[in-house]
Design an enzyme around this catalytic site. Structure first.
Site, short mmCIF file in Angstrom:
data_model
loop_
_atom_site.label_atom_id
_atom_site.label_comp_id
_atom_site.label_asym_id
_atom_site.label_seq_id
_atom_site.Cartn_x
_atom_site.Cartn_y
_atom_site.Cartn_z
N TYR A 154 -5.86 -0.58 -2.64
CA TYR A 154 -5.10 0.38 -1.85
C TYR A 154 -5.85 1.71 -1.85
CZ TYR A 154 -1.27 3.37 -0.24
OH TYR A 154 -0.49 4.28 0.45
N LYS A 213 -3.63 11.97 -8.06
CA LYS A 213 -2.78 11.71 -9.23
C LYS A 213 -3.06 12.63 -10.43
CE LYS A 213 -1.32 7.46 -7.24
NZ LYS A 213 -1.94 6.37 -6.54
N ASP A 227 -12.90 5.01 -5.30
CA ASP A 227 -11.57 5.59 -5.20
C ASP A 227 -11.00 5.66 -6.62
OD1 ASP A 227 -8.93 6.19 -4.95
OD2 ASP A 227 -8.57 4.89 -3.22
C1 PLP Z 1 -2.16 6.38 -4.99
C2 PLP Z 1 -3.47 5.97 -4.47
C3 PLP Z 1 -3.99 6.49 -3.27
C4 PLP Z 1 -3.19 7.35 -2.35
O1 PLP Z 1 -2.85 8.56 -2.91
P1 PLP Z 1 -1.59 9.35 -2.29
O2 PLP Z 1 -1.59 10.64 -3.04
O3 PLP Z 1 -0.40 8.48 -2.54
O4 PLP Z 1 -1.85 9.52 -0.85
C5 PLP Z 1 -5.28 6.16 -2.93
N1 PLP Z 1 -6.03 5.36 -3.69
C6 PLP Z 1 -5.56 4.84 -4.83
C7 PLP Z 1 -6.45 3.98 -5.67
C8 PLP Z 1 -4.27 5.10 -5.25
O5 PLP Z 1 -3.80 4.53 -6.36
#
Ligand code: PLP
Length: 433
Positions: free
Chosen positions: A145, A268, A240
């Site tokens: 994701y 995060k 990511d």
């Molecule tokens: C949570 C998440 C996102 C998206 O971040 P948001 O602040 O919810 O837009 C992107 N990549 C990873 C790996 C994530 O866990």
């Protein structure tokens, strides 16, 4: 549970005026067949709902709360900064400070741009990659994701997977066609895909530890392969690290696995619970971003001083607390051991994956879970039953089989032991079913 009347009433009202009653899909508890409790407050490893039920929290706002909820240093930083004004739309000192903290921690990052979410950071990093390479295609991995940008809702993990829409409606086909997908940890298939598209690929983007299809560790061979092929063909390797950044250690997955990305995406933890994302990399790449370069990317609230203050306070705690990552990992490891023992006693087929303080209990009879295909063998109904049994015992986990449990610095030995007792009892419940 004592009562859930207030949560029920709120959810009923919310469903009338907010789509599905929530502002992010997986919060809706649909896949576990429940209505969600509305949370009123949180301290350390505990959260309380509006009906005054207390839970031991293993969601941690889906990752940011690595220090536990309402950490005094973070809350004070936010309060003190808020007194000075909430937003200026002009440069402020704290943006520089947070950027510096990130750069000092992650060697591949020499320049960084702040945004407001992980989604935004990923979108922007891809734009930079496309501008740098003058190519259009990207390669992602099934079950990973990367936020909800159009081109990334292709075989996506997290809520998209939980809700059964890994390929979202409303994404133009022409756009999705630029996104290729390969299987996580599949060296042969991935190499073939990259070779076949080497002249068209701007970027390979990956969660260096997959944590949005449940926790799936990468093999070193797989990560090294990506690094080698991307270097060989001039493809930008994007890690990511929205979950892994400052969670697996100060230098994230890159430090944990001793490998460097070309561009890194954060979110995060770097916001400490406030809406912050960031992307960074070499000066050569990042100087493509406006106003220095031609890649346009902007944000009215980007680098917001109050949000920066929460991030700075969080990263400073992580830097200055002796052995904090080792301590958190030791708790997560104890939890893993406890779950495995409970599983053995109950005789229920389960595979537990853990990397650092991220952990998933997969309800599958596969001995290992290393790919999206393995993840898909899980019994979601069983997870839902387990989830409800755990919630009954006041342990709050992600309402989905495809997410991680997040252990924080606020989870002490007693919290871990309480969770293990709940796991034991819940698995016995499951066996009775
Ligand atoms: C949570 C998440 C996102 C998206 O971040 P948001 O602040 O919810 O837009 C992107 N990549 C990873 C790996 C994530 O866990």
């Amino acid at each position: 549970m004592k009562s859930n009347q207030k949560s029920k009433a709120l959810f009923f009202k919310a469903c009338d005026i907010i789509p599905g009653g929530v502002n992010s899909p997986v919060r809706a508890f649909r896949s576990v067949g429940m209505d969600p409790p509305f949370i009123q407050r949180a301290v350390g490893a505990r959260i309380w709902d509006v009906d005054t039920n207390e839970y031991l929290d293993f969601v941690g706002s889906w990752g940011p709360m690595i220090l536990g909820h309402a950490h005094p240093a973070v809350v004070n930083a936010v309060l003190e900064t808020a007194k000075l004004g909430l937003s200026f739309g002009a440069p402020n000192e704290r943006e520089v400070e947070l950027a510096q903290l990130i750069i000092e921690s992650v060697p591949s990052v020499k320049m960084v741009r702040m945004v407001n979410s992980g989604t935004e950071a990923v979108m922007s990093a891809l734009r930079v990659a496309r501008a740098a390479t003058k190519r259009e295609k990207i390669l992602k991995f099934e079950g990973c994701y990367h936020g909800h940008a159009d081109g990334l809702l292709v075989k996506a993990g997290s809520g998209a997977l939980t809700g059964g829409v890994p390929d979202s409606a409303g994404v133009p086909g022409d756009y999705a066609r630029l996104t290729l997908t390969a299987s996580y940890n599949d060296c042969e298939g991935t190499a073939a895909m990259i070779e076949a598209n080497k002249d068209d690929l701007a970027a390979v983007i990956i969660e260096p530890v997959a944590a949005n299809m449940g926790v799936v560790a990468p093999t070193m061979e797989f990560l090294n392969l990506l690094r080698t092929l991307c270097t060989q063909y001039g493809i930008i390797l994007i890690f990511d690290e929205v979950i892994t950044g400052f969670r697996l250690g100060l230098s994230g997955a890159q430090g944990y696995y001793n490998i460097q990305a070309d561009l890194t995406v954060f979110g995060k933890v770097i916001g400490g619970g406030m809406p912050v994302g960031a992307y960074g990399g070499s000066k050569e790449l990042m100087e493509l971003v406006a106003p220095k370069g031609p890649v346009y990317q902007a944000g009215t609230l980007s680098g917001n001083p109050v949000a920066m203050a929460a991030g700075i306070a969080t990263l400073k705690q992580l830097r200055t607390t002796l052995n904090i990552y080792e301590k958190i990992e030791a708790k997560a490891s104890a939890l893993e051991d406890g779950i495995k023992q409970a599983v053995a006693e109950a005789g229920i087929p389960v595979c537990v994956n853990r990397v650092g303080s991220l952990l998933t209990t997969f309800f599958t009879d596969r001995p290992t879970v290393t790919s999206f295909a393995d993840v898909m063998t899980c019994d979601r109904e069983r997870y839902a039953t387990y989830f409800r049994a755990m919630l009954d015992r006041a342990v709050y986990m992600a309402p989905s089989q495809f997410e991680a449990m997040f252990v924080s610095a606020a989870h002490g030995e007693s919290e871990i032991n309480r969770a293990i007792e709940a796991v034991k009892a819940s698995l016995l419940d499951l066996k009775g079913n």
